[in-house]
Write a protein that holds these residues in place. Sequence first.
Motif, PDB file in Angstrom:
ATOM      1  N   GLN A  48     -11.025  68.621  45.213  1.00 46.29           N
ATOM      2  CA  GLN A  48     -11.314  67.575  46.199  1.00 46.29           C
ATOM      3  C   GLN A  48     -10.018  67.097  46.847  1.00 46.29           C
ATOM      4  OE1 GLN A  48     -14.329  65.207  44.547  1.00 46.29           O
ATOM      5  NE2 GLN A  48     -14.581  63.861  46.294  1.00 46.29           N
TER       6      GLN A  48
ATOM      7  N   GLY B 123      -8.763  68.219  55.392  1.00 43.25           N
ATOM      8  CA  GLY B 123      -8.716  66.804  55.745  1.00 43.25           C
ATOM      9  C   GLY B 123      -7.593  66.475  56.709  1.00 43.25           C
TER      10      GLY B 123
ATOM     11  N   LEU C 280     -18.576  69.990  52.379  1.00 41.75           N
ATOM     12  CA  LEU C 280     -17.854  69.432  51.226  1.00 41.75           C
ATOM     13  C   LEU C 280     -18.816  68.995  50.133  1.00 41.75           C
ATOM     14  CD1 LEU C 280     -15.273  68.321  49.848  1.00 41.75           C
ATOM     15  CD2 LEU C 280     -15.646  66.195  51.103  1.00 41.75           C
TER      16      LEU C 280
ATOM     17  N   THR D 146      -4.691  60.164  52.684  1.00 42.14           N
ATOM     18  CA  THR D 146      -4.255  61.226  53.594  1.00 42.14           C
ATOM     19  C   THR D 146      -3.775  60.631  54.899  1.00 42.14           C
ATOM     20  OG1 THR D 146      -5.862  62.745  52.609  1.00 42.14           O
ATOM     21  CG2 THR D 146      -4.966  63.352  54.756  1.00 42.14           C
TER      22      THR D 146
ATOM     23  N   ALA E  23      -1.107  61.153  50.004  1.00 38.70           N
ATOM     24  CA  ALA E  23      -1.684  62.260  49.232  1.00 38.70           C
ATOM     25  C   ALA E  23      -0.736  63.452  49.176  1.00 38.70           C
ATOM     26  CB  ALA E  23      -3.026  62.673  49.838  1.00 38.70           C
TER      27      ALA E  23
ATOM     28  N   ASP F 116     -13.963  59.966  48.203  1.00 41.19           N
ATOM     29  CA  ASP F 116     -13.553  60.634  49.441  1.00 41.19           C
ATOM     30  C   ASP F 116     -12.970  59.647  50.447  1.00 41.19           C
ATOM     31  OD1 ASP F 116     -13.983  63.433  49.183  1.00 41.19           O
ATOM     32  OD2 ASP F 116     -16.138  63.107  49.243  1.00 41.19           O
TER      33      ASP F 116
ATOM     34  N   TRP G  15      -8.594  67.507  51.004  1.00 42.21           N
ATOM     35  CA  TRP G  15      -8.011  66.500  51.894  1.00 42.21           C
ATOM     36  C   TRP G  15      -6.576  66.834  52.299  1.00 42.21           C
ATOM     37  CZ3 TRP G  15     -10.564  63.280  54.706  1.00 42.21           C
ATOM     38  CH2 TRP G  15     -11.859  62.932  54.327  1.00 42.21           C
TER      39      TRP G  15
ATOM     40  N   PHE H 260      -9.480  59.067  49.315  1.00 48.25           N
ATOM     41  CA  PHE H 260      -8.634  60.209  49.664  1.00 48.25           C
ATOM     42  C   PHE H 260      -8.349  60.226  51.165  1.00 48.25           C
ATOM     43  CE2 PHE H 260     -10.354  62.463  45.733  1.00 48.25           C
ATOM     44  CZ  PHE H 260      -9.193  62.241  45.022  1.00 48.25           C
ATOM     45  N   PHE H 261      -9.347  59.871  51.957  1.00 44.67           N
ATOM     46  CA  PHE H 261      -9.166  59.792  53.410  1.00 44.67           C
ATOM     47  C   PHE H 261      -8.064  58.787  53.761  1.00 44.67           C
ATOM     48  CE2 PHE H 261     -10.412  56.944  56.943  1.00 44.67           C
ATOM     49  CZ  PHE H 261     -10.079  57.767  58.012  1.00 44.67           C
TER      50      PHE H 261
END
Length: 226
Positions: free
Chosen positions: A126, A134, A18, A59, A64, A52, A130, A55-56
């Motif tokens: 990006q 992701g 990534l 998710t 997300a 990130d 995810w 976003f994690f």
Amino acid sequence: MASLVVTVLAGVCFGLALAAPPGPMNAIIAEESVVRGWAAGFRAGLGAMVADVIFFALTLAGIAAVIDRVSGVRPALYLAGGCLMLYFAIGAINEARTATSFTDAGRAAASGFRKTFVLSLTNPYQIGFWLTVGVGLLEPGTLDVLAHAPAVGQALEGTLVVQTGSPALLVGFFGGVACWIVAYPAALVAAGRRVDAFAPAVAVLSAVVLVGFGLLFLVMGALRIV
């Protein structure tokens, strides 16, 4: 124990996959590193990494995917990201004009963290990572990495099995990203100290990359609206 180590190493590989490819984030990290030094480059990388982490969390909470389904969000992200890249490209061009040699002192505090953080939050690629890879990393299960390799997949089946959804995989993933944002600026700084012309050259290259991706994002955003 062996399975745990394999899972951590697989996570590191995913993180590097990534973080390492050329793109607008690495262009900004490169510019900050050769113009202002390792710490500035690291802060720029940290901005993308913090995005990130956000976003994690999104998710993990399932937010997300909901955002991705809202009509108009993707085009807006492309347009916003494109405009930001072109704006940051102007800064890179100014750096190329003033950076006559590498230096890690004597310049104003960098805003690299803010640049990469904001740019990451508006980066559809990006977000797409995810929403696809992701999600796969977070869902409990197993991933036979080599089973689908062309020609030799059947022979290698079961050789490299990774536990998805495990804390070890996620630790490895963010560890891989962390390794990149430490090592990449360090390598650029080492090169910059040996060649005075390296700093302005990298600033110019960063500007070219940002302009290219900025125009691409603007075109993609416009096409999605139409």
